[in-house]
Design a protein around this motif. Structure first.
Motif, mmCIF file in Angstrom:
data_model
loop_
_atom_site.group_PDB
_atom_site.id
_atom_site.type_symbol
_atom_site.label_atom_id
_atom_site.label_comp_id
_atom_site.label_asym_id
_atom_site.label_seq_id
_atom_site.Cartn_x
_atom_site.Cartn_y
_atom_site.Cartn_z
ATOM 1 N N GLN A 39 14.137 69.242 -98.195
ATOM 2 C CA GLN A 39 15.017 68.146 -97.814
ATOM 3 C C GLN A 39 16.375 68.713 -97.450
ATOM 4 O O GLN A 39 16.860 69.650 -98.103
ATOM 5 N N ALA A 40 16.971 68.182 -96.392
ATOM 6 C CA ALA A 40 18.274 68.669 -95.916
ATOM 7 C C ALA A 40 19.288 67.538 -96.008
ATOM 8 O O ALA A 40 19.862 67.104 -95.008
ATOM 9 N N HIS A 43 21.173 61.176 -94.669
ATOM 10 C CA HIS A 43 22.089 60.713 -93.627
ATOM 11 C C HIS A 43 21.581 59.403 -93.043
ATOM 12 O O HIS A 43 20.371 59.178 -92.998
ATOM 13 N N VAL A 60 16.579 63.440 -95.005
ATOM 14 C CA VAL A 60 16.288 64.167 -93.769
ATOM 15 C C VAL A 60 15.515 65.417 -94.177
ATOM 16 O O VAL A 60 15.876 66.069 -95.165
ATOM 17 N N HIS A 62 13.314 69.139 -93.210
ATOM 18 C CA HIS A 62 12.876 70.189 -92.301
ATOM 19 C C HIS A 62 11.350 70.115 -92.252
ATOM 20 O O HIS A 62 10.689 70.206 -93.292
ATOM 21 N N GLU A 81 14.314 69.159 -87.686
ATOM 22 C CA GLU A 81 14.933 68.392 -88.768
ATOM 23 C C GLU A 81 14.805 66.910 -88.439
ATOM 24 O O GLU A 81 15.333 66.462 -87.407
ATOM 25 N N LEU A 82 14.099 66.180 -89.312
ATOM 26 C CA LEU A 82 13.715 64.807 -88.972
ATOM 27 C C LEU A 82 14.027 63.821 -90.093
ATOM 28 O O LEU A 82 13.813 64.111 -91.271
ATOM 29 N N TRP A 83 14.511 62.652 -89.712
ATOM 30 C CA TRP A 83 14.759 61.577 -90.670
ATOM 31 C C TRP A 83 13.425 61.064 -91.217
ATOM 32 O O TRP A 83 12.423 61.015 -90.499
#
Lengths: 94, 196
Positions: A39-40, A43, A60, A62, A81-83
């Motif tokens: 997880q990044a 947002h 968000v 990876h 990188e995806l929501w």
């Protein structure tokens, strides 16, 4: 949907639809299967922010894809990188 | 992939808003350019080179850098907080087994606050569209032929994180000091289109 279905190592399929407005799900990665790496942060969904719609922060991720799954060729990987809204976990067959 | 922004509707709107703000005394003429210059003043590939040199010299720092780059770079007096909000930095390490390369396919996201403005080719449609499909081919055009046994990992900066590559330390550099190591690191090495 419970958020604990999302964790590193889980296989996910990305949304396949082509939205009318701004999105951060690249076209080449739509409707594809990848693996959550980490997880990044959290947002607000970029699609909502671009339209001026209020949005709560969401995880968000990876997501790592095999190039062959995206393009039908290639031995590399692509990490996007995806929501979380773009992703649906794939239940593993028991 | 987005088109050229230079003559788009949005840039015309931005120019219009800018002139309205100026006419109402809320913004001085040229103030935005000044702020952008201030933002960029601290950004240079030399920052990335310093981070890489410290990681080569100190395995403990390298470990912290890969685990939490935003915290680790404060140890060398750097930060990702140069803009309006601190951006997440993800550092990815090249190994004998895997080579990393960074792109932003949607626009041109890049750790500007840390590394300064991105090179022109990074923003080109050719690089952005091709490196995700055929990284080996694109890297070869940069003069980088990877061994067959080295896999390639492409990172698309499609959201809020920014990426930097930690190149492999060149052989024969055991005796060098950190500033000498830093001098070996190139911007292409930090993006992954070259090795050091």
């Amino acid at each position: 949907m419970s958020t604990d279905r999302f964790a590193p190592g889980v296989r996910v399929r990305t949304r396949a639809t082509d939205p009318a407005g701004h999105t951060r799900l690249p076209r080449y990665a739509r409707g594809a299967v990848g693996v959550l790496v980490e997880q990044a942060g959290r947002h607000p969904l970029a699609d909502d922010r671009a339209r001026g719609v209020p949005a709560d922060p969401q995880p968000v991720w990876h997501v790592r894809f095999a190039a062959a799954d995206l393009f039908g060729t290639g031995d590399h990987t692509v990490t996007v990188e995806l929501w979380q809204d773009y992703l649906t976990p794939i239940e593993e067959a028991l | 992939m987005s088109d050229d922004h230079g003559s788009s509707v949005i840039s015309a709107q931005v120019r219009h808003v800018e002139s309205l703000l100026e006419s109402r005394g809320l913004l001085d003429a040229g103030e935005i350019d000044t702020r952008i210059d201030e933002f960029l003043a601290g950004g240079s590939p030399a920052n990335g080179a310093r981070i890489v040199a410290r990681a080569w010299a100190d395995p403990g720092f390298a470990e912290r850098l890969l685990a939490d780059a935003n915290s680790a770079i404060r140890e060398v007096g750097l930060s990702m907080a140069g803009g309006l909000q601190e951006q997440r930095l993800k550092v990815v390490a090249n190994t004998e087994a895997e080579h990393n390369v960074v792109v932003c396919t949607l626009c041109s996201c890049y750790p500007i606050a840390l590394l300064g403005p991105s090179p022109g080719w990074y923003k080109s449609e050719a690089y952005r569209s091709r490196v995700v499909r055929d990284p080996r081919g694109v890297l070869a055009e940069f003069g980088l032929e990877l061994p067959v046994g080295t896999s390639v990992a492409v990172w698309d900066a499609s959201a809020e994180s920014r990426y930097m590559v930690l190149p492999r330390r060149p052989v024969g550099t055991e005796g060098l000091a950190e500033d000498e190591l830093a001098a070996l690191v190139t911007r292409k090495g930090l993006i992954g289109t070259a090795v050091v």
